[in-house]
Design an enzyme around this catalytic site. Structure first.
Site, PDB file in Angstrom:
ATOM      1  N   ASN A  92      -2.347   6.812  -1.977  1.00  0.00           N
ATOM      2  CA  ASN A  92      -2.375   6.887  -0.511  1.00  0.00           C
ATOM      3  C   ASN A  92      -1.846   8.217   0.017  1.00  0.00           C
ATOM      4  O   ASN A  92      -2.205   8.633   1.118  1.00  0.00           O
ATOM      5  CB  ASN A  92      -1.655   5.692   0.116  1.00  0.00           C
ATOM      6  CG  ASN A  92      -2.654   4.560   0.338  1.00  0.00           C
ATOM      7  OD1 ASN A  92      -3.827   4.812   0.635  1.00  0.00           O
ATOM      8  ND2 ASN A  92      -2.226   3.327   0.169  1.00  0.00           N
ATOM      9  N   SER A 140       0.823  -1.215   0.000  1.00  0.00           N
ATOM     10  CA  SER A 140       0.000   0.000   0.000  1.00  0.00           C
ATOM     11  C   SER A 140       0.855   1.262   0.000  1.00  0.00           C
ATOM     12  O   SER A 140       0.406   2.310  -0.444  1.00  0.00           O
ATOM     13  CB  SER A 140      -0.872   0.049   1.250  1.00  0.00           C
ATOM     14  OG  SER A 140      -1.722  -1.060   1.298  1.00  0.00           O
ATOM     15  N   GLU A 152      -2.128   1.336  -9.435  1.00  0.00           N
ATOM     16  CA  GLU A 152      -0.965   2.213  -9.552  1.00  0.00           C
ATOM     17  C   GLU A 152       0.235   1.328  -9.909  1.00  0.00           C
ATOM     18  O   GLU A 152       0.478   0.320  -9.241  1.00  0.00           O
ATOM     19  CB  GLU A 152      -0.703   2.924  -8.231  1.00  0.00           C
ATOM     20  CG  GLU A 152      -1.728   3.994  -7.911  1.00  0.00           C
ATOM     21  CD  GLU A 152      -1.463   4.593  -6.540  1.00  0.00           C
ATOM     22  OE1 GLU A 152      -0.739   5.588  -6.464  1.00  0.00           O
ATOM     23  OE2 GLU A 152      -1.983   4.047  -5.547  1.00  0.00           O
ATOM     24  N   HIS A 180      -0.131  -1.552  -7.331  1.00  0.00           N
ATOM     25  CA  HIS A 180      -1.001  -1.307  -6.173  1.00  0.00           C
ATOM     26  C   HIS A 180      -2.465  -1.347  -6.599  1.00  0.00           C
ATOM     27  O   HIS A 180      -3.006  -0.380  -7.131  1.00  0.00           O
ATOM     28  CB  HIS A 180      -0.643   0.051  -5.543  1.00  0.00           C
ATOM     29  CG  HIS A 180      -1.451   0.367  -4.328  1.00  0.00           C
ATOM     30  ND1 HIS A 180      -1.843   1.627  -3.987  1.00  0.00           N
ATOM     31  CD2 HIS A 180      -1.968  -0.453  -3.363  1.00  0.00           C
ATOM     32  CE1 HIS A 180      -2.559   1.590  -2.874  1.00  0.00           C
ATOM     33  NE2 HIS A 180      -2.650   0.336  -2.476  1.00  0.00           N
TER      34      HIS A 180
HETATM   35  N1  LIG Z   1      -6.832  -4.498   2.476  1.00  0.00           N
HETATM   36  C1  LIG Z   1      -6.734  -3.409   1.752  1.00  0.00           C
HETATM   37  O1  LIG Z   1      -7.649  -2.560   1.738  1.00  0.00           O
HETATM   38  C2  LIG Z   1      -5.542  -3.204   0.851  1.00  0.00           C
HETATM   39  C3  LIG Z   1      -5.653  -2.352  -0.259  1.00  0.00           C
HETATM   40  C4  LIG Z   1      -4.546  -2.198  -1.104  1.00  0.00           C
HETATM   41  C5  LIG Z   1      -3.361  -2.853  -0.821  1.00  0.00           C
HETATM   42  N2  LIG Z   1      -3.280  -3.657   0.284  1.00  0.00           N
HETATM   43  C6  LIG Z   1      -2.008  -4.344   0.528  1.00  0.00           C
HETATM   44  O2  LIG Z   1      -2.123  -5.675   0.072  1.00  0.00           O
HETATM   45  C7  LIG Z   1      -1.313  -6.542   0.876  1.00  0.00           C
HETATM   46  C8  LIG Z   1      -2.192  -7.632   1.469  1.00  0.00           C
HETATM   47  O3  LIG Z   1      -3.191  -7.043   2.244  1.00  0.00           O
HETATM   48  P1  LIG Z   1      -4.530  -7.830   2.649  1.00  0.00           P
HETATM   49  O4  LIG Z   1      -5.492  -6.802   3.126  1.00  0.00           O
HETATM   50  O5  LIG Z   1      -4.907  -8.769   1.556  1.00  0.00           O
HETATM   51  O6  LIG Z   1      -4.001  -8.656   3.908  1.00  0.00           O
HETATM   52  P2  LIG Z   1      -4.540 -10.066   4.480  1.00  0.00           P
HETATM   53  O7  LIG Z   1      -4.049 -10.123   5.882  1.00  0.00           O
HETATM   54  O8  LIG Z   1      -5.986 -10.242   4.211  1.00  0.00           O
HETATM   55  O9  LIG Z   1      -3.753 -11.126   3.590  1.00  0.00           O
HETATM   56  C9  LIG Z   1      -2.378 -11.307   3.676  1.00  0.00           C
HETATM   57  C10 LIG Z   1      -2.090 -12.800   3.601  1.00  0.00           C
HETATM   58  O10 LIG Z   1      -0.677 -12.985   3.477  1.00  0.00           O
HETATM   59  C11 LIG Z   1      -0.400 -14.251   4.101  1.00  0.00           C
HETATM   60  N3  LIG Z   1       1.043 -14.283   4.334  1.00  0.00           N
HETATM   61  C12 LIG Z   1       1.760 -13.638   5.277  1.00  0.00           C
HETATM   62  N4  LIG Z   1       3.080 -13.903   5.119  1.00  0.00           N
HETATM   63  C13 LIG Z   1       3.180 -14.747   4.053  1.00  0.00           C
HETATM   64  C14 LIG Z   1       4.273 -15.342   3.375  1.00  0.00           C
HETATM   65  N5  LIG Z   1       5.536 -15.125   3.755  1.00  0.00           N
HETATM   66  N6  LIG Z   1       4.009 -16.139   2.313  1.00  0.00           N
HETATM   67  C15 LIG Z   1       2.738 -16.366   1.910  1.00  0.00           C
HETATM   68  N7  LIG Z   1       1.657 -15.802   2.503  1.00  0.00           N
HETATM   69  C16 LIG Z   1       1.885 -14.986   3.551  1.00  0.00           C
HETATM   70  C17 LIG Z   1      -1.255 -14.253   5.345  1.00  0.00           C
HETATM   71  O11 LIG Z   1      -1.478 -15.577   5.794  1.00  0.00           O
HETATM   72  C18 LIG Z   1      -2.534 -13.573   4.841  1.00  0.00           C
HETATM   73  O12 LIG Z   1      -3.527 -14.518   4.450  1.00  0.00           O
HETATM   74  C19 LIG Z   1      -0.646  -5.635   1.913  1.00  0.00           C
HETATM   75  O13 LIG Z   1       0.606  -5.252   1.454  1.00  0.00           O
HETATM   76  C20 LIG Z   1      -1.594  -4.446   1.982  1.00  0.00           C
HETATM   77  O14 LIG Z   1      -0.965  -3.276   2.435  1.00  0.00           O
HETATM   78  C21 LIG Z   1      -4.348  -3.861   1.111  1.00  0.00           C
END
Ligand SMILES: NC(=O)c1ccc[n+]([C@@H]2O[C@H](COP(=O)([O-])OP(=O)(O)OC[C@H]3O[C@@H](n4cnc5c(N)ncnc54)[C@H](O)[C@@H]3O)[C@@H](O)[C@H]2O)c1
Length: 320
Positions: A196, A124, A157, A145
């Protein structure tokens, strides 16, 4: 770097909130998708979540019912990272927003994948060069992104890290267009990219307004939802500035800026809520009190609008 080669096989690492949706988009666009998550229960949930989402797409005429089977058949769940990235042309990392974990993952991906495979991060806000520090082939690492929910929000992005090769940027922009996304190029590796930075500048002021008792949370949100927010899907802030006249904008900025929040850290209003475990829906209260029906209503309204927008975009693409 994937020169002339069509990207057919994509690995998505992290199958949580973002990862499963990103996998869905690639599969809808005809790519074979390998999903991997270190948590087996998250990985198990990914396909049911995608099925539910495809069902909504079908009901809204965004995909044909007869295509669902094919989309699902292109998605496979991998039991290991090695299995997921084997033969991948493109890898998207969507694990937790933790710098050390992402750095370690990129080091491993870098050692597993041939240097021609592009490695993208869905971070993010973290700078791409910071994610790449432990990798040897930093030139193939880039930011993609996606926004939540990724299957409904058109924007991606595309962030060029300091070491990222221009051709990795071009290939990624082309790929995002191919899968039906609206890529925005971010030409410098800055924290928070464009989206962001803009979003959190707005939130800083919103929190500050509440903190200083100028307006209640409901009224701050109302000002945006019923006011200038309604214009934003069609007229961006810089277009609006031009429409208003830049002489007027300048005089407003010169008068107003000294009164705006310019703090360099999160506000006490936010910090106090966090310390009191008022975190939002996950603890039942944040700026608002979150009951289950209220949460459902808010998410439903959001997704209905995003679906309406998807249909509108699909209609206008057909008309072109
Ligand atoms: N949720 C949002 O609104 C949003 C929006 C844009 C970007 N993001 C970004 O996307 C990414 C994921 O966010 P999310 O909301 O999906 O989180 P989430 O917690 O729902 O999912 C992340 C997953 O990664 C897994 N994980 C952790 N370490 C791991 C590894 N080493 N290998 C494999 N799997 C692993 C976890 O088990 C988890 O299921 C982050 O970088 C976040 O900043 C999130």
């Amino acid at each position: 770097m994937n020169r002339g080669k069509t990207i057919r096989r994509v690995a998505v690492i992290g199958a949580g909130m973002m990862g499963h949706g990103i996998g869905q988009i690639f599969a809808q666009a005809g790519c074979d998708v390998a999903l991997f998550d270190s948590e087996e229960k998250v990985l198990k949930k990914a396909v049911p979540r995608i099925k539910k989402s495809l069902d909504i797409f079908t009901k809204n005429g965004l995909i044909r019912k007869k295509d669902v089977k094919g989309i699902l058949s292109r998605i496979s769940l991998s039991r290991s990272l090695d299995e997921a990235v084997k033969d991948a042309d493109y890898v998207v990392e969507a694990i937790v927003e933790d710098l050390a974990k992402k750095q370690n993952l990129f080091a491993i991906l870098d050692s597993l994948c041939p240097p021609t495979t592009i490695l993208a991060s869905n971070t993010s806000a973290i700078m791409i060069k910071d994610l790449s520090v432990k990798a040897v082939h930093k030139e193939r690492i880039i930011g993609t992104h996606f926004w939540n929910p990724p299957q409904l929000v058109p924007l991606v992005e595309v962030i060029r890290g300091d070491p990222t090769l221009p051709e990795v940027m071009e290939t990624t922009v082309r790929l995002m267009k191919r899968i039906g996304k609206e890529p925005a190029r971010v030409n410098q590796d800055v924290p928070g990219f464009v989206g962001n930075r803009l979003q959190h500048a707005l939130w800083r002021e919103a929190v500050s307004i509440v903190e200083h008792g100028i307006a209640e949370p409901e009224d701050v949100d109302r000002v945006i939802k019923m006011g200038f927010g309604l214009r934003l899907p069609t007229v961006g802030p810089l277009e609006t500035a031009d429409l208003a006249g830049l002489d007027l904008v300048l005089s407003i900025h010169d008068y107003l800026f000294p009164f705006l929040d310019a703090s360099k850290e999160g506000s006490p209003a936010l910090r106090n809520r966090v310390h009191a475990r008022k975190l939002g829906p996950k603890t039942g209260e944040g700026f608002y009190k979150w009951t289950t029906p209220y949460l459902k209503k808010v998410i439903q309204q959001r997704d209905e609008f995003l679906l309406f927008w998807q249909k509108r975009m699909k209609g206008s693409k057909k008309a072109r």
